[in-house]
Scaffold this motif. Structure first.
Motif, PDB file in Angstrom:
ATOM      1  N   GLY A  63       0.599  -1.129   0.545  1.00 51.70           N
ATOM      2  CA  GLY A  63       0.472   0.043   0.275  1.00 51.70           C
ATOM      3  C   GLY A  63       0.988   0.830  -0.272  1.00 51.70           C
ATOM      4  N   ALA A  64       2.210   1.012  -1.150  1.00 51.99           N
ATOM      5  CA  ALA A  64       2.892   1.981  -0.860  1.00 51.99           C
ATOM      6  C   ALA A  64       2.715   3.590  -1.666  1.00 51.99           C
ATOM      7  CB  ALA A  64       4.053   2.113  -1.276  1.00 51.99           C
ATOM      8  N   VAL A  65       1.271   4.119  -2.263  1.00 52.07           N
ATOM      9  CA  VAL A  65       0.826   5.317  -2.791  1.00 52.07           C
ATOM     10  C   VAL A  65      -0.113   5.286  -1.747  1.00 52.07           C
ATOM     11  CG1 VAL A  65      -0.432   5.873  -4.076  1.00 52.07           C
ATOM     12  CG2 VAL A  65       1.148   4.401  -4.623  1.00 52.07           C
ATOM     13  N   ASP A  66      -0.886   5.079  -0.321  1.00 51.09           N
ATOM     14  CA  ASP A  66      -1.779   4.945   0.625  1.00 51.09           C
ATOM     15  C   ASP A  66      -1.023   5.922   1.053  1.00 51.09           C
ATOM     16  OD1 ASP A  66      -4.053   4.316  -0.797  1.00 51.09           O
ATOM     17  OD2 ASP A  66      -3.741   2.562   0.042  1.00 51.09           O
ATOM     18  N   ALA A  67       0.366   5.125   1.370  1.00 51.86           N
ATOM     19  CA  ALA A  67       0.687   5.646   2.419  1.00 51.86           C
ATOM     20  C   ALA A  67       2.290   6.601   2.312  1.00 51.86           C
ATOM     21  CB  ALA A  67       2.607   4.904   2.998  1.00 51.86           C
ATOM     22  N   LEU A  68       2.218   6.860   0.902  1.00 54.15           N
ATOM     23  CA  LEU A  68       3.101   8.126   0.286  1.00 54.15           C
ATOM     24  C   LEU A  68       1.883   9.501   0.665  1.00 54.15           C
ATOM     25  CD1 LEU A  68       4.222   8.199  -3.055  1.00 54.15           C
ATOM     26  CD2 LEU A  68       3.011   9.836  -2.953  1.00 54.15           C
ATOM     27  N   LYS A  69       0.553   8.773   0.032  1.00 51.52           N
ATOM     28  CA  LYS A  69      -0.482  10.490   0.273  1.00 51.52           C
ATOM     29  C   LYS A  69      -0.383  10.764   1.493  1.00 51.52           C
ATOM     30  CE  LYS A  69      -2.684   9.184  -3.889  1.00 51.52           C
ATOM     31  NZ  LYS A  69      -4.469   8.926  -4.705  1.00 51.52           N
ATOM     32  N   LYS A  70      -0.699   9.807   2.685  1.00 53.62           N
ATOM     33  CA  LYS A  70      -1.315  10.291   4.309  1.00 53.62           C
ATOM     34  C   LYS A  70       0.295  10.810   4.160  1.00 53.62           C
ATOM     35  CE  LYS A  70      -2.115   8.454   8.386  1.00 53.62           C
ATOM     36  NZ  LYS A  70      -0.930   8.769   9.145  1.00 53.62           N
ATOM     37  N   GLU A 101       2.661   1.236  -7.206  1.00 56.39           N
ATOM     38  CA  GLU A 101       3.278   0.726  -7.346  1.00 56.39           C
ATOM     39  C   GLU A 101       4.096   0.635  -8.065  1.00 56.39           C
ATOM     40  OE1 GLU A 101       2.131  -1.438  -3.915  1.00 56.39           O
ATOM     41  OE2 GLU A 101       0.512   0.158  -3.213  1.00 56.39           O
ATOM     42  N   ASP A 102       6.031   0.364  -7.761  1.00 52.85           N
ATOM     43  CA  ASP A 102       6.879  -0.510  -9.259  1.00 52.85           C
ATOM     44  C   ASP A 102       7.379  -1.623  -8.380  1.00 52.85           C
ATOM     45  OD1 ASP A 102       7.163  -0.087 -11.845  1.00 52.85           O
ATOM     46  OD2 ASP A 102       8.628   1.176 -11.005  1.00 52.85           O
ATOM     47  N   GLY A 103       7.073  -2.232  -7.382  1.00 48.26           N
ATOM     48  CA  GLY A 103       7.896  -3.118  -7.147  1.00 48.26           C
ATOM     49  C   GLY A 103       9.206  -2.981  -6.678  1.00 48.26           C
ATOM     50  N   SER A 104      10.138  -4.534  -5.988  1.00 45.91           N
ATOM     51  CA  SER A 104      11.139  -4.123  -5.220  1.00 45.91           C
ATOM     52  C   SER A 104      12.344  -4.634  -5.549  1.00 45.91           C
ATOM     53  CB  SER A 104      10.292  -4.774  -4.353  1.00 45.91           C
ATOM     54  OG  SER A 104       9.088  -4.301  -3.039  1.00 45.91           O
ATOM     55  N   ALA A 105      13.583  -4.118  -5.741  1.00 46.46           N
ATOM     56  CA  ALA A 105      15.008  -4.778  -5.982  1.00 46.46           C
ATOM     57  C   ALA A 105      15.754  -4.552  -5.045  1.00 46.46           C
ATOM     58  CB  ALA A 105      14.893  -4.193  -7.052  1.00 46.46           C
ATOM     59  N   GLY A 106      16.151  -5.630  -4.759  1.00 48.00           N
ATOM     60  CA  GLY A 106      17.572  -4.825  -3.731  1.00 48.00           C
ATOM     61  C   GLY A 106      17.149  -5.145  -2.149  1.00 48.00           C
ATOM     62  N   ASP A 113      11.315  -1.135  -1.714  1.00 46.32           N
ATOM     63  CA  ASP A 113      10.144  -1.178  -2.461  1.00 46.32           C
ATOM     64  C   ASP A 113       9.928  -0.141  -3.417  1.00 46.32           C
ATOM     65  OD1 ASP A 113       9.086  -3.208  -0.758  1.00 46.32           O
ATOM     66  OD2 ASP A 113       8.698  -2.285   0.786  1.00 46.32           O
ATOM     67  N   TYR A 114       9.699   0.566  -4.349  1.00 40.96           N
ATOM     68  CA  TYR A 114       9.324   1.317  -5.350  1.00 40.96           C
ATOM     69  C   TYR A 114       7.718   2.324  -5.334  1.00 40.96           C
ATOM     70  CZ  TYR A 114      14.526   0.917  -5.822  1.00 40.96           C
ATOM     71  OH  TYR A 114      15.983   0.998  -6.240  1.00 40.96           O
ATOM     72  N   VAL A 115       7.911   3.102  -5.850  1.00 42.03           N
ATOM     73  CA  VAL A 115       6.197   3.880  -6.143  1.00 42.03           C
ATOM     74  C   VAL A 115       7.443   4.898  -6.947  1.00 42.03           C
ATOM     75  CG1 VAL A 115       4.947   5.547  -5.422  1.00 42.03           C
ATOM     76  CG2 VAL A 115       5.479   4.201  -3.589  1.00 42.03           C
ATOM     77  N   LEU A 116       6.056   4.136  -8.430  1.00 43.06           N
ATOM     78  CA  LEU A 116       6.628   5.204  -9.794  1.00 43.06           C
ATOM     79  C   LEU A 116       5.607   6.628  -9.605  1.00 43.06           C
ATOM     80  CD1 LEU A 116       8.270   5.240 -12.587  1.00 43.06           C
ATOM     81  CD2 LEU A 116       5.896   4.149 -13.360  1.00 43.06           C
ATOM     82  N   ALA A 117       6.117   7.779  -9.641  1.00 39.23           N
ATOM     83  CA  ALA A 117       5.297   9.103  -9.806  1.00 39.23           C
ATOM     84  C   ALA A 117       6.162   9.535 -11.255  1.00 39.23           C
ATOM     85  CB  ALA A 117       5.792   9.791  -8.915  1.00 39.23           C
ATOM     86  N   THR A 118       4.602   9.421 -12.287  1.00 40.83           N
ATOM     87  CA  THR A 118       4.990   9.748 -13.827  1.00 40.83           C
ATOM     88  C   THR A 118       4.033  11.174 -13.922  1.00 40.83           C
ATOM     89  OG1 THR A 118       4.418   7.751 -14.041  1.00 40.83           O
ATOM     90  CG2 THR A 118       4.438   9.247 -16.440  1.00 40.83           C
ATOM     91  N   ILE A 164       9.917   9.975 -11.955  1.00 44.49           N
ATOM     92  CA  ILE A 164      10.733   9.459 -10.707  1.00 44.49           C
ATOM     93  C   ILE A 164      10.011   8.092 -10.024  1.00 44.49           C
ATOM     94  CG2 ILE A 164      11.293  10.716  -8.745  1.00 44.49           C
ATOM     95  CD1 ILE A 164      10.416  13.206  -9.901  1.00 44.49           C
ATOM     96  N   ARG A 165      11.611   7.713  -9.527  1.00 46.63           N
ATOM     97  CA  ARG A 165      11.570   6.319  -8.766  1.00 46.63           C
ATOM     98  C   ARG A 165      11.602   6.657  -7.369  1.00 46.63           C
ATOM     99  NH1 ARG A 165      12.972   1.450 -10.269  1.00 46.63           N
ATOM    100  NH2 ARG A 165      11.723  -0.385  -9.206  1.00 46.63           N
ATOM    101  N   ILE A 166      11.125   5.989  -6.010  1.00 45.57           N
ATOM    102  CA  ILE A 166      10.884   6.835  -5.098  1.00 45.57           C
ATOM    103  C   ILE A 166      10.744   5.570  -4.117  1.00 45.57           C
ATOM    104  CG2 ILE A 166      10.157   8.101  -2.735  1.00 45.57           C
ATOM    105  CD1 ILE A 166       8.515   8.609  -6.328  1.00 45.57           C
ATOM    106  N   GLY A 167      12.589   4.620  -3.611  1.00 42.95           N
ATOM    107  CA  GLY A 167      12.506   3.596  -2.894  1.00 42.95           C
ATOM    108  C   GLY A 167      12.732   3.956  -1.547  1.00 42.95           C
ATOM    109  N   PHE A 168      12.052   2.714  -0.254  1.00 41.17           N
ATOM    110  CA  PHE A 168      11.523   2.743   0.835  1.00 41.17           C
ATOM    111  C   PHE A 168      12.827   1.331   0.922  1.00 41.17           C
ATOM    112  CE2 PHE A 168       8.559   5.339  -0.430  1.00 41.17           C
ATOM    113  CZ  PHE A 168       8.274   6.477  -0.005  1.00 41.17           C
ATOM    114  N   ARG A 169      13.172   1.621   2.195  1.00 38.74           N
ATOM    115  CA  ARG A 169      13.958   0.126   3.004  1.00 38.74           C
ATOM    116  C   ARG A 169      12.748  -0.418   4.026  1.00 38.74           C
ATOM    117  NH1 ARG A 169      18.763   0.898   2.287  1.00 38.74           N
ATOM    118  NH2 ARG A 169      19.201  -0.542   0.632  1.00 38.74           N
TER     119      ARG A 169
END
Length: 206
Positions: free
Chosen positions: A25-32, A129-134, A137-142, A153-158
């Motif tokens: 739910g990365a997009v919801d968390a981002l907006k909050k 949401e744009d998947g995970s790597a390493g 977790d990523y969110v894609l903002a177009t 822009i891709r925003i990543g969280f660990r």
């Protein structure tokens, strides 16, 4: 070249000031977090890759909403960028030069606009949401506008922490930013973002 690098960094990192927790739910968390966050500070390292070269810089940053920010590059050169709500001041220590420009005109519809307008996230970007790597977790903002100057822009969280950001501009240049020592509740005052040009420097209007 330094100023071009600054503009890429400004548009990228200012979006990060609006972003917090992002896992499921990365997009919801981002907006909050965009609605709740009033400030952020920390350190960064930035790598810009173009067809001709790769440049890495590092420093610290502070953001206080609405519309106040300070970036301080410390390596490999020293440069300070301050947004006081009306004017952006770019101080190049090596050149002994200060360039000032209108904050509204400089940031326009860029991600930096989110600093002063909490509705900019929904109005200017398509988010998913744009998947995970390493382990990130990523969110894609177009950007919704074709003339935004960048592709995505891709925003990543660990875990709960903002870890990285990737920006690709309209020329194909790629910027990667790694974040450290983030504080999402910094004790900042508006007076910290007042800039007075040092004596003996040239002041130019952009």
């Amino acid at each position: 070249m330094k100023q071009t690098s600054f503009l890429k960094w400004l548009t990228a990192i200012s979006l990060s000031a609006s972003i917090g927790l992002a896992q499921a739910g990365a997009v919801d968390a981002l907006k909050k977090f965009n609605n709740d966050s009033d400030g952020i500070s920390g350190s960064f390292s930035q790598t810009v890759k173009s067809k001709k070269k790769t440049q890495t810089t590092s420093g610290t940053f502070q953001i206080l909403r609405p519309g106040l920010f300070k970036w301080e590059y410390t390596k490999p050169y020293k440069q300070t960028i301050v947004g006081d709500g009306k004017t952006i001041w770019l101080y190049d220590v090596d050149l002994k030069q200060v360039t000032k420009s209108s904050q509204d005109q400089t940031i326009g519809d860029s991600p930096a606009a989110i600093l002063s307008n909490k509705t900019a996230l929904d109005s200017s970007y398509t988010l998913k949401e744009d998947g995970s790597a390493g382990g990130i977790d990523y969110v894609l903002a177009t950007p919704k506008k074709n003339n935004a100057g960048y592709q995505y822009i891709r925003i990543g969280f660990r875990g709960d922490n903002l870890a990285a950001m990737q920006l690709k501009d309209s020329f194909g240049n790629e910027t990667t930013i790694n974040f450290n020592s983030l504080n999402t509740k910094p004790n900042l005052s508006r007076g910290s973002f007042k800039f007075t040009p040092p004596k003996g420097v040239d002041v130019l209007s952009n």
